[in-house]
Design an enzyme around this catalytic site. Structure first.
Site, short mmCIF file in Angstrom:
data_model
loop_
_atom_site.label_atom_id
_atom_site.label_comp_id
_atom_site.label_asym_id
_atom_site.label_seq_id
_atom_site.Cartn_x
_atom_site.Cartn_y
_atom_site.Cartn_z
N PHE A 10 0.82 -1.21 0.00
CA PHE A 10 0.00 0.00 0.00
C PHE A 10 0.86 1.26 0.00
O PHE A 10 1.83 1.37 0.74
CB PHE A 10 -0.89 0.05 1.25
N ASP A 11 0.44 2.22 -0.80
CA ASP A 11 0.94 3.58 -0.70
C ASP A 11 0.29 4.18 0.56
O ASP A 11 -0.67 3.62 1.09
CB ASP A 11 0.51 4.36 -1.96
N LEU A 12 0.82 5.30 1.01
CA LEU A 12 0.26 5.94 2.22
C LEU A 12 -0.60 7.16 1.87
O LEU A 12 -1.82 7.14 2.03
CB LEU A 12 1.39 6.34 3.17
N ILE A 168 -0.79 -0.97 -4.51
CA ILE A 168 -2.04 -0.22 -4.48
C ILE A 168 -1.73 1.24 -4.17
O ILE A 168 -1.12 1.55 -3.14
CB ILE A 168 -2.99 -0.79 -3.41
#
Length: 223
Positions: A10-12, A168
């Site tokens: 995951f991106d933040l 993502i």
């Protein structure tokens, strides 16, 4: 049939949290040190996602040296105030709980320095969901998304091109970084991508909402 990914990267910013206030105010602060006044924070939304040095050069024509100084000024405010001018997007925590409960291995792969990313995860009680947290270094090492993803794969014990993993994120950098590492990239529309950005980058799927993203990532029999 939809693909089942066991490892979720995951991106933040713009994917799990809304960092608009913190990032734009810190960019505004950095630009002021160069005598540049920005009246509307909306003008600085383009800084959400890409590496900071790259953004100062691309959007304000700075030299490498000036971009480095701008990053220093940005972090002067971000390290104390800006990092917590943030909020978890609605629906993210329930989704992470479902994914964790389904046995998914989750990693955070962000261009943000990992030291700030870990503080943000802890502050908003997201840290327990992630097995690995990878970001850039304060000196600019591992600034590119591809480098972040490769390091994440290494820490997860996966090879480049793994079919078990997916990236993502809400910006083209996430999708292009994934492609350069041989991974699929899922885009999310609830972040800060411009119109058509995710499609052009080559996202294999695009989620309009957090709920739709959850359906993409979980086997249908446990949704």
């Amino acid at each position: 049939m939809k693909k089942q990914y066991n490892y979720l990267l995951f991106d933040l910013d713009g994917t799990l949290t809304d960092p608009k206030e913190g990032i734009t105010r810190c960019v505004q602060y950095a630009l002021q040190s160069f005598g540049i006044e920005v009246k509307s924070l909306d003008e600085l939304i383009c800084f959400i996602g890409p590496p900071l040095r790259e953004s100062f050069q691309n959007f304000y024509g700075m030299s490498e040296a000036d971009a480095e100084k701008a990053v220093e000024k940005y972090r002067e405010r971000f390290s104390t105030v800006g990092k917590f001018e943030n909020s978890v997007l609605p629906g993210i925590i329930p989704m992470l709980e479902r994914l964790k409960g389904a046995g998914k291995v989750m990693a955070l792969s962000t261009s943000k320095p990992w030291v700030f990313a870990e503080q943000i995860l802890k502050k908003y009680e997201l840290d327990s969901y992630f097995d690995v947290v990878v970001g850039s270094e304060l000196d600019g090492t591992r600034d590119e998304k591809q480098e972040v993803i490769l390091e994440t794969l290494k820490r997860l014990g996966l090879e480049k091109g793994s079919k078990e993993a997916v990236m993502i994120g809400d910006r083209k950098h996430d999708i292009l970084g994934a492609k350069n590492c041989g991974l699929d990239g899922i885009g999310v529309r609830f972040g800060y991508a411009e119109e058509g950005e995710l499609e052009k980058a080559g996202a294999v799927m695009i989620a309009e909402t957090v709920e739709e993203l959850q359906r993409m990532l979980l086997p249908e029999d446990i949704i």
